[in-house]
Design an enzyme around this catalytic site. Structure first.
Site, PDB file in Angstrom:
ATOM      1  N   TYR A 255       5.597  -0.416  -6.574  1.00 17.87           N
ATOM      2  CA  TYR A 255       5.192   0.909  -7.043  1.00 17.87           C
ATOM      3  C   TYR A 255       4.894   0.919  -8.535  1.00 17.87           C
ATOM      4  CZ  TYR A 255       5.332   3.238  -2.660  1.00 17.87           C
ATOM      5  OH  TYR A 255       5.019   3.621  -1.385  1.00 17.87           O
ATOM      6  N   HIS A 408      11.873   5.496  -2.305  1.00 16.53           N
ATOM      7  CA  HIS A 408      11.369   4.184  -1.882  1.00 16.53           C
ATOM      8  C   HIS A 408      12.428   3.085  -1.966  1.00 16.53           C
ATOM      9  CE1 HIS A 408       7.353   5.482  -1.118  1.00 16.53           C
ATOM     10  NE2 HIS A 408       7.212   5.996  -2.318  1.00 16.53           N
ATOM     11  N   ARG A 433       5.404  -1.440   7.038  1.00 14.86           N
ATOM     12  CA  ARG A 433       4.210  -0.637   6.813  1.00 14.86           C
ATOM     13  C   ARG A 433       3.008  -1.566   6.689  1.00 14.86           C
ATOM     14  NH1 ARG A 433       2.627   3.127   1.485  1.00 14.86           N
ATOM     15  NH2 ARG A 433       0.802   4.026   2.466  1.00 14.86           N
TER      16      ARG A 433
END
Lengths: 726, 726
Positions: A255, A408, A433
């Site tokens: 991220y 997250h 994912r």
């Protein structure tokens, strides 16, 4: 090529008229190559014609991917217009923007209702902000070329309302300390700079003056919507709160990579348009440091450590890092070791920074990047745990004792992963994912991300009583961090040690991992000592997700003739037990092979220990999980220590079939002392040599002296650790 | 460098005095580099000192690996002595040979009793022959340098008895048509050429005059010991019988690669020492053709198709092929397209051929190798089936309808594998073996090679009534081959079709596979039509071993909450069924992803069909099998056809996360006609276009006209097939 006249206000965000002039005269093959690639990419898109569909789909779907392609293409076309002066690019952007302006007023919220902050062109404001960050750059590039009437129309009918929608109309999106808000801030700020709209720039820098406008309590990832008032939110506050002083981002590198783009691109625009802010020097040059932090969080292939929610394989090759590394070079100290990374990226951004880096590479200035053992602290003040990265030879070990990482985060305190160059030796699963791949639930997080990937049993760390850390509760996990105990690194010994005392009630864990270079061994060893203080009859499961094919085990494996899930919850429902070995205090050894090298784990065991050979994939109706192997050391007891050594050795190639050094050099591993204060382990090699590692668990003063009674007699040393050949 | 005087008898096997002179003056960087690598390798070995241990271990063990390293090093040292003139290499070889001569007379058979033909230094004569093939080259290089006394001693006490041991004392090893015997023939012949021992050379070329000396009936791989009399055995007979006229070797490319070294190295020696034989022109230049056959049996990474017993990853990079390709260049037509393969090998053999290739590369003569669709026949006369290789774009499909391949054969008639460049799309398992890796049962074949890897269910071909082809009986399988029906290749359509009527009683199978290039599709399609004539109530299982992660399936999967082995035998005991879908006549589609591209299988199904999602790994106590996925189409019926299309599409990279074309372009696949004489299938694209493929199953005359009633009306065409847009 024709040049645009200078003395204008635009472009001013990431391209400046003077830089454009230089681009046309530079001798920089990498820049030329990058330019040609962009010319080709844009040509393909322009040939397809303009398509601005009515929003409908989620990520991965047609309308989503089309709008995404549109903003990428407009940004590139804008740069090409500036560099080449070819008006076809300007016309393309103008015509597309006019289509956006036509459709925009007709749109309500996006029809998909999944997001806590629904966008208009996309299912979430986040993607609308992505669009504006890129499109504002394109708009900047053609702003002076457009007639005043068109500018006025676009400002009024498209950009100002667009900026308002993702700010004052969605404060729950805009006014947080969160990567989503960073995108929002940058988007609104950048279009504000282009339009010279001081109000938008002000919102962007300092946040909105809102108090409590939120109607939802959590975002889609389970993070809390803790809205800020003006001055506590906005871009400056994001820089203050999103990073530790070392440039570490609490959500992790995956991220951080995503967040760096708006941080850096808006900073670049501010450096050009509001130089008095001196944004790149802000907080001891935090944004440049953050780029170095990212580079340091990679394996031998430049792939980010995939802890927390992270898709594996994301790397320094990403578009965000292509921008970031060149920018760190240009706005930092022109560090020549960044150039070697840019060479591997094999492209540069088409801006001043990219030109500068490409020119330097052409002059032969590139030097190798020096990947070192280092610690990155977490927390805005640097006092909330962190990660320890140990490197020697081609081995890289990273241990995590940072903050949870909000929505997250994974429940992985004191977890670790180990690489040999770019190869995973002991893996972190990453997220469940397939980003943007529509086949897999629209490309979003799969439900197995919660039921498996976040759970403690999915990580290389201790599970107590079959439950995840913090009972799987994000809010509880967010309250505390792991605790740094010590980090030390010399040429031959690097050690990281940290504590976790909050993950489980009445359980205190401390993990000490050392990367040890021993002259007579081919490659460095990893010593892993996980000490635990807990009530009697506590049940421990310590998983090891080795990557590769199992070669041999020194104990009898009992294979299961039918397989059942190992549990009902906390991730166990996704594990099959393929077999087990009752080790009962014997030394346990297992060797595996990853296609190139051999790896051997040697573990000390205690009476009653069991080794379970697991396979991921139970209760996985949609085949969302990889069928990776694991090894769980199971023990029931009170205060204890889990001691293991991971050895890398040998080589084998399928085309010459000659195995080299395929057997471990470790003949024994013993725990000679374990108490609340100390742990002492001895590694015996097949050569007969014995190496002893002693560690002080409660006193990390480097000058204190220690004396401990071990099963092999009394030993004394000075400092936190002692490592020597006996 | 000093040069040796010429006008001598030695070296004469693979180096000649004139070639040695050229090596010292050539401008060939690849040769220089290869030379330097060998200098470095030999330096490492010489530094360790000479070690000739008493034989004890199996493959992978210490004595085995040491003797193996010795012969490789001696061969290299011999070449270095010739090229550099440095006597240290000659001294090293002499001293090592004297140690071998000292120990040899003291040895009985190797203590390990596993082999049908036990060696002395190694557990099997085969490895003893390997030793002699390499060592005779080293001996040749120092022969003239040695004093006469030493030569006499070595000839009498080491080499002649050594050659006798692996020939007249082990005719069951020496006098067969088999790759083992080829090694034996070459070994005895080469040392015979060095020693100028006509009797040995005669045995090598024409075999022994034995009648029925064998005491065992089978070798260790289950192959029969069918001994030959003189003239029917020996090197010339091996060339006659081991290959088809196309250069195909019935055991498959993995063993062909292994066998090529003695074929080519002895041929090279014969070309130098007995030029009157003209061995390289023998049988229409069969040995050169065989090298081309090997090159054609590779994927995009140069890895051999792993059918029959074969370790995956063996490739054109192997030492055997480094020798073979340069030799095919030098002794063949100096084909410049071989040079591009040699460039990828990145080294050349240190002999005339290697020098010639390296010089040509230095002159820029290299051209790409043209990999084409082609058929390779099997059988000495070329009339016993074969393999069909279809290539288009980066796709490679190979279907096998060859002979069984003796002891190393798998029960895989009409099986296929599919590659996308170097990536496996639909895999063949290969062998269950880790060659030379001691951890895995000494590096030999694992018992799972029989219980899994050879069985029909482990392959992408039809299993009838849960039993393997030929009931798993090698002798029965060896009696017949598959039957070629047709092979055709144009720019846009390549088709292979073959029959198998012996594998199961009362069952006639024909498989027709086509690689179709359709303008509007990104990549070529594979159409697969497997037609079967069999009694009613026959039970069919058709496996598909796809490689990658499952993305989506268009039918509901019922996942199994506990797993049990799918059967008791014929390989089913190693399969778990993870789930199943009752397809019941609906079209079935499944998409998977291999890290780069997407692949979709579309299958027509009939009422009652079931799709079973399998995983290898049941009953695998020692973790000898890879946990790879599979898909089995199960049907019960009589005459039928299995129709599928395999589509390659799209792209996705983990560092940019933008999926391209991730969905299939196939919207339907229907079988419009199926009879003993014809099969007609229609592929419908999502664009609405329909492509029809019609095939005549019994009449392959290209001039005959056909007329068939289909579910969509009557169609007519001329020739074996008709492929067109409707």
């Amino acid at each position: 090529m024709t040049h645009l006249v200078s003395g204008q206000d635009h472009p001013g965000l990431i391209l400046t008229p003077s830089a454009v002039r230089e681009m046309n005269s530079a001798q920089a093959p990498l820049f030329e190559k990058s330019l040609q690639e962009v010319v080709d990419e844009v040509a393909v898109e322009m040939q397809k014609g303009i398509d601005v569909p009515v929003p409908k789909d989620l990520a991965g779907g047609y309308t989503h991917e089309t709008h995404k392609r549109n903003f990428f293409t407009m940004q590139k076309a804008g740069v090409l217009f500036q560099i080449t002066g070819d008006e076809k690019y300007a016309v393309y952007i103008r015509d597309m923007l006019l289509q956006y302006a036509r459709i925009y007023p007709t749109l309500g919220k996006h029809p998909a209702t999944r997001s806590y902050a629904r966008g208009k062109f996309f299912w979430q404001c986040l993607n609308d902000a992505n669009w504006l960050v890129y499109t504002s750059q394109a708009y900047d590039c053609i702003y002076d070329w457009l007639d005043k009437q068109t500018v006025k129309k676009l400002n009024k009918e498209l950009f100002r309302p667009y900026a308002e929608y993702i700010s004052i109309q969605n404060p729950q999106f805009f006014n947080r300390i969160h990567n989503h808000s960073t995108w929002g801030n940058a988007a609104v700020g950048m279009i504000g700079l282009v339009m010279q709209d001081a109000e938008l720039v002000n919102w962007a820098l300092y946040g909105l003056d809102v108090d409590d406008l939120h109607q939802q309590e959590k975002d889609n990832d389970g993070g809390s919507l803790d809205l800020k008032t003006q001055g506590e939110a906005g871009f400056i506050a994001q820089i203050d709160h999103s990073f530790s002083p070392d440039g570490y981002f609490t959500e992790g590198p995956y991220y951080q990579r995503y967040a760096m783009y708006p941080f850096l691109i808006f900073a670049q625009a501010l450096a050009n348009k509001k130089p008095d802010l001196d944004i790149l020097k802000y907080r001891d040059r935090l944004l440049i440091k953050a780029v170095y932090a990212l580079i340091n969080q990679t394996n031998g292939l430049g792939e980010f450590f995939p802890f927390n929610d992270a898709q594996k394989g994301m790397s320094l090759a990403s578009r965000e890092l292509v921008n970031a590394v060149s920018m760190a070079y240009f706005f930092g100290d022109q560090d020549p070791s960044l150039l070697s990374i840019i060479e591997k990226q094999d492209r540069v951004p088409l801006n001043d920074a990219g030109l500068s880096a490409a020119s330097a590479i052409a002059q032969g200035l590139s030097q190798p990047f020096d990947y070192k053992s280092l610690e990155l602290s977490d927390g805005a003040k640097g006092d909330e745990g962190g990660i320890g990265i140990l490197r020697a030879d081609d081995m890289t070990l990273v241990m995590k004792y940072a903050k949870h990482g909000m929505g997250h985060g994974h429940f992985d305190r004191l977890g670790f992963m180990l690489y040999d160059g770019g190869d995973e030796v002991i893996q972190d699963y990453g997220s469940a994912r397939w980003v943007n791949i529509d086949h897999k639930d629209g490309g979003g997080y799969l439900k197995e991300n919660h039921s498996w990937a976040k759970e403690t049993i999915a990580h290389n760390t201790l599970v107590v009583n079959k439950d995840s850390h913090f009972d799987g509760n994000v809010q509880a996990a967010d309250l505390t961090s792991g605790t740094r105990y010590s980090f030390t690194s010399t040429d031959s010994v690097s050690i990281v040690s940290a504590r976790e005392e909050n993950a489980y009630k009445d359980v205190k864990m401390q993990r000490t991992m050392a990367l040890l270079t021993i002259e007579e061994l081919e490659r460095p060893l990893v010593l892993d000592l996980l000490t635990v203080q807990a009530p009697m009859e506590t049940r421990y499961d310590l998983p090891l997700y080795y990557q590769g094919e199992l070669m041999s085990v020194n104990q009898q494996i009992e294979a299961n003739t039918t397989l059942s899930p190992m549990g009902q919850e906390s991730g166990y429902q996704h594990l099959w037990a393929e077999g087990q070995a009752a080790v009962n205090g014997d030394m346990f050894q297992m060797t595996w092979f990853n296609g190139k090298h051999f790896y051997t784990v040697t573990s000390a065991t205690t009476e009653g220990d069991e080794m379970i050979f697991t396979r991921i994939g139970a209760n996985d109706l949609k085949f969302n999980l990889r069928r990776d192997p694991g090894l769980i050391q199971r023990r029931v007891g009170g205060n204890t220590v889990f001691a293991s050594v991971y050895e890398t050795h040998g080589f084998y190639s399928y085309s010459d079939e000659i195995p080299l050094n395929s057997f471990t050099s470790i003949s024994d591993l013993s725990v000679d002392h374990n108490s609340e204060g100390y742990v002492v382990a001895a590694i015996e090699l097949t050569s007969g040599k014995v190496y002893r590692f002693a560690f002080s668990l409660k006193d990390n003063d480097p000058n204190h002296e220690h004396s401990v009674e071990t099963s092999k007699g009394e030993i004394k040393w000075k400092g936190i650790y002692d490592f020597k050949r006996k």
